[in-house]
Scaffold this active site. Structure first.
Site, PDB file in Angstrom:
ATOM      1  N   GLU A  39      -7.404  -6.435  -4.315  1.00 22.04           N
ATOM      2  CA  GLU A  39      -6.817  -6.856  -2.986  1.00 22.04           C
ATOM      3  C   GLU A  39      -7.628  -7.816  -2.330  1.00 22.04           C
ATOM      4  O   GLU A  39      -8.950  -7.878  -2.410  1.00 22.04           O
ATOM      5  CB  GLU A  39      -6.790  -5.634  -2.017  1.00 22.04           C
ATOM      6  CG  GLU A  39      -5.737  -4.581  -2.648  1.00 22.04           C
ATOM      7  CD  GLU A  39      -5.640  -3.371  -1.588  1.00 22.04           C
ATOM      8  OE1 GLU A  39      -6.060  -3.244  -0.380  1.00 22.04           O
ATOM      9  OE2 GLU A  39      -4.943  -2.393  -2.028  1.00 22.04           O
TER      10      GLU A  39
ATOM     11  N   GLU B 170       2.710  -7.999  -0.512  1.00 21.88           N
ATOM     12  CA  GLU B 170       3.269  -6.634   0.264  1.00 21.88           C
ATOM     13  C   GLU B 170       3.393  -6.662   1.609  1.00 21.88           C
ATOM     14  O   GLU B 170       2.643  -7.297   2.228  1.00 21.88           O
ATOM     15  CB  GLU B 170       2.242  -5.509  -0.133  1.00 21.88           C
ATOM     16  CG  GLU B 170       2.628  -4.108   0.541  1.00 21.88           C
ATOM     17  CD  GLU B 170       1.507  -3.191  -0.064  1.00 21.88           C
ATOM     18  OE1 GLU B 170       0.837  -2.892  -0.799  1.00 21.88           O
ATOM     19  OE2 GLU B 170       1.865  -1.756   0.476  1.00 21.88           O
TER      20      GLU B 170
ATOM     21  N   LYS C  48      -6.097  -5.389 -10.947  1.00 23.37           N
ATOM     22  CA  LYS C  48      -5.458  -5.852  -9.931  1.00 23.37           C
ATOM     23  C   LYS C  48      -6.505  -5.612  -8.740  1.00 23.37           C
ATOM     24  O   LYS C  48      -7.174  -4.494  -8.828  1.00 23.37           O
ATOM     25  CB  LYS C  48      -4.155  -5.160  -9.415  1.00 23.37           C
ATOM     26  CG  LYS C  48      -3.726  -5.682  -7.992  1.00 23.37           C
ATOM     27  CD  LYS C  48      -2.243  -4.972  -7.670  1.00 23.37           C
ATOM     28  CE  LYS C  48      -2.181  -3.797  -7.041  1.00 23.37           C
ATOM     29  NZ  LYS C  48      -2.902  -3.574  -5.662  1.00 23.37           N
TER      30      LYS C  48
ATOM     31  N   SER D 143      -2.446   3.902  -5.333  1.00 27.98           N
ATOM     32  CA  SER D 143      -1.614   4.578  -4.591  1.00 27.98           C
ATOM     33  C   SER D 143      -1.602   6.108  -5.181  1.00 27.98           C
ATOM     34  O   SER D 143      -1.180   7.089  -4.636  1.00 27.98           O
ATOM     35  CB  SER D 143      -0.024   4.157  -4.449  1.00 27.98           C
ATOM     36  OG  SER D 143       0.348   3.872  -5.971  1.00 27.98           O
TER      37      SER D 143
HETATM   38  O1  KIV Z   1      -1.604   0.967  -5.393  1.00 26.78           O
HETATM   39  C1  KIV Z   1      -0.277   0.604  -5.727  1.00 26.78           C
HETATM   40  O2  KIV Z   1       0.544   1.373  -5.986  1.00 26.78           O
HETATM   41  C2  KIV Z   1       0.128  -0.837  -5.212  1.00 26.78           C
HETATM   42  C3  KIV Z   1       1.183  -1.269  -5.300  1.00 26.78           C
HETATM   43  C4  KIV Z   1       1.796  -0.696  -3.774  1.00 26.78           C
HETATM   44  C5  KIV Z   1       1.561  -2.594  -5.551  1.00 26.78           C
HETATM   45  O3  KIV Z   1      -0.989  -1.591  -5.087  1.00 26.78           O
END
Ligand code: KIV
Length: 308
Positions: A130, A197, A128, A60
């Site tokens: 996706e 999400e 993390k 983000s």
């Molecule tokens: O990139 C991000 O901030 C995220 C959150 C919305 C979990 O993936």
């Protein structure tokens, strides 16, 4: 301790480093987990002071800090740059780096190398990424390399074009069933936790009850094991749009506008800087300077210079 600190602020020596084992223990004890995004040193420092459990350096970043239209243009180098800053500020929170678009989708070996950069260069503790079943092999390979992985299901912003926009996911029985299957695959592959999400609250609660690993919800209701928000949404810094699921805890963009405008007025009116913002020389030093300037303006000094 200063009086403007909330009661949850503990001295650094009172806090232990948060590990993936501690996050699991929190789920086992039904203790809610808090996660926020951070992209810079001062924010990470303050989050660590209040004892945030997990700090996510989310991609983000691209939208709320770098001004891109979506998260898709974010590069590995941009992520690593911001991870380093966050790691300098936060010493106790579990630090998770978000793998950007195209850093793990094409080739497993490259995905492992990129995941490794988050730990080796970025100072993160985990990554993390996706996606569901289609990421199983990649996730297994990254975990085999000793890197903990957080999964991310539901609205996965890197797939915005495939999903047709930033819209809630898993709203019909078929999609909900597929999401449950994906969640199980990610847990079996070894993910230590899972972001859910923008999915229905009932579905998020069901996933959270079925899984042993903790879930972190964003726009997924109160049934998750923890909650995550994008910090610039929570603080009211990012005003381009605010998803419905965001709770605003401050209006910092408004506060910044007020402060910047006040500075501008002060400069225009000569109210800043005042005496207390200005360094001065002692009268003795000032006199010495004046004497020297007087001397230099004499003929003697000019001719002296010309002979050098
Ligand atoms: O990139 C991000 O901030 C995220 C959150 C919305 C979990 O993936």
């Amino acid at each position: 301790m200063s009086t403007n600190q909330p009661p949850s602020v503990k001295q650094p020596e009172e806090r232990k480093k948060v590990t993936i084992q501690l996050i699991q223990a929190m789920k086992n004890r039904c203790e809610p987990i808090s996660m926020l995004t951070a992209y810079d040193y001062p924010t990470a420092l303050v989050m660590d002071q209040v004892g945030m459990d997990i700090i996510l350096v989310g991609d983000s970043l691209g939208m709320v800090v770098l001004g891109y239209e979506s998260t898709l243009p974010v590069t590995m180098d941009e992520m690593i740059h911001h991870c380093k800053a966050v790691a300098r500020g936060a010493k106790t929170a579990l630090l998770v780096g978000d793998m950007p678009f195209m850093s793990y989708q094409t080739d497993t070996a490259e995905a492992v190398r990129n995941a490794g950069r988050f730990l080796q260069e970025g100072g993160m503790n985990a990554v993390k990424l996706e996606g569901g079943g289609e990421r199983e092999e990649t996730i297994r390979a990254i975990i085999r390399a000793g890197i903990p992985v957080m999964g991310h299901l539901g609205l996965t912003p890197q797939s915005v074009h495939k999903l047709g926009g930033y819209r809630p996911q898993g709203r019909d029985a078929e999609a909900a069933y597929r999401l449950l299957e994906d969640a199980q695959i990610l847990q079996d592959a070894g993910c230590f936790s899972l972001v859910l999400e923008s999915i229905p609250g009932k579905l998020a609660r069901l996933v959270s009850d079925r899984l042993d690993i903790p879930t972190l919800g964003i726009g997924a209701g109160a049934g998750c094991d923890g909650q995550v928000l994008v910090t610039h949404d929570l603080l009211g810094i990012f005003e381009r749009f605010t998803p419905r699921f965001v709770k605003r805890y401050a209006s910092l963009a408004a506060e910044m506008r007020r402060a910047f405008d006040e500075f501008k007025q002060d400069v225009r009116e000569g109210a800043f800087p005042a005496a207390e913002h200005t360094v001065e020389m002692s009268d003795d030093e000032w006199q010495c300077l004046e004497e020297r300037l007087d001397l230099e303006s004499s003929d003697f000094v000019i001719s002296d210079r010309m002979t050098r």
